[in-house]
Enzyme design. Structure first.
Site, PDB file in Angstrom:
ATOM      1  N   HIS A 139      -0.497   4.530   0.044  1.00  0.00           N
ATOM      2  CA  HIS A 139      -1.288   5.702   0.423  1.00  0.00           C
ATOM      3  C   HIS A 139      -0.572   6.477   1.532  1.00  0.00           C
ATOM      4  CE1 HIS A 139      -4.418   3.277  -1.563  1.00  0.00           C
ATOM      5  NE2 HIS A 139      -4.893   4.471  -1.906  1.00  0.00           N
ATOM      6  N   ASP A 147       0.836  -1.198   0.000  1.00  0.00           N
ATOM      7  CA  ASP A 147       0.000   0.000   0.000  1.00  0.00           C
ATOM      8  C   ASP A 147       0.873   1.251   0.000  1.00  0.00           C
ATOM      9  OD1 ASP A 147      -1.898   1.980   0.433  1.00  0.00           O
ATOM     10  OD2 ASP A 147      -3.008   0.789   1.904  1.00  0.00           O
TER      11      ASP A 147
END
Length: 136
Positions: free
Chosen positions: A16, A14
């Site tokens: 983000h 991930d």
């Protein structure tokens, strides 16, 4: 203010970063010594950092829906590495698809996380529960 050290990061593949930076500022402003590992962090990188810094909590974020896969076995890995008492919090968009909150919380608590947060949680609640868990 609580001056305890916490390790923060986004697990797995991930990338983000925005929420991670918000959490870093939020907990730093609350007085914690935040070790922010950034994005795409492995379980062992979280654990290595906690050991090196003497952190009392690891806060794991995941927004891309694969948190269940990335977080599986993390509590056991902490125990294997001597961190059986470390506080583990996880939050974000943790699963793929729609699932009710109660089921998500139960699933991650069964995996050994002390606190589980869905994306709509009030950060003040997270802060109060972290302080309670760390007794500060």
């Amino acid at each position: 203010m609580c001056k305890k050290t916490i390790v923060l990061g986004v697990i797995g593949s991930d990338c983000h970063a925005v929420g991670n930076k918000i959490l870093d500022k939020f907990y730093s402003d609350a007085g914690f010594n935040v070790i922010n590992l950034g994005v795409m962090v492995s379980q062992d990188e979280f654990i290595d950092s906690a050991i090196e810094t003497g952190a009392e909590a690891i806060l794991v974020s995941s927004l891309y829906g694969h948190g269940e896969i990335d977080c599986m076995g993390f509590r056991e890995r902490c125990t294997e590495r001597g961190l059986e008492d470390i506080v583990l919090h996880v939050g974000g968009n943790l699963v793929v698809g729609k699932m009710d909150k109660a089921h998500i919380v139960e699933k991650f608590k069964d995996m050994g996380y002390d606190r589980v947060y869905t994306p709509d949680v009030d950060l003040q609640i997270c802060l109060e529960e972290l302080r309670a868990d760390l007794k500060c």
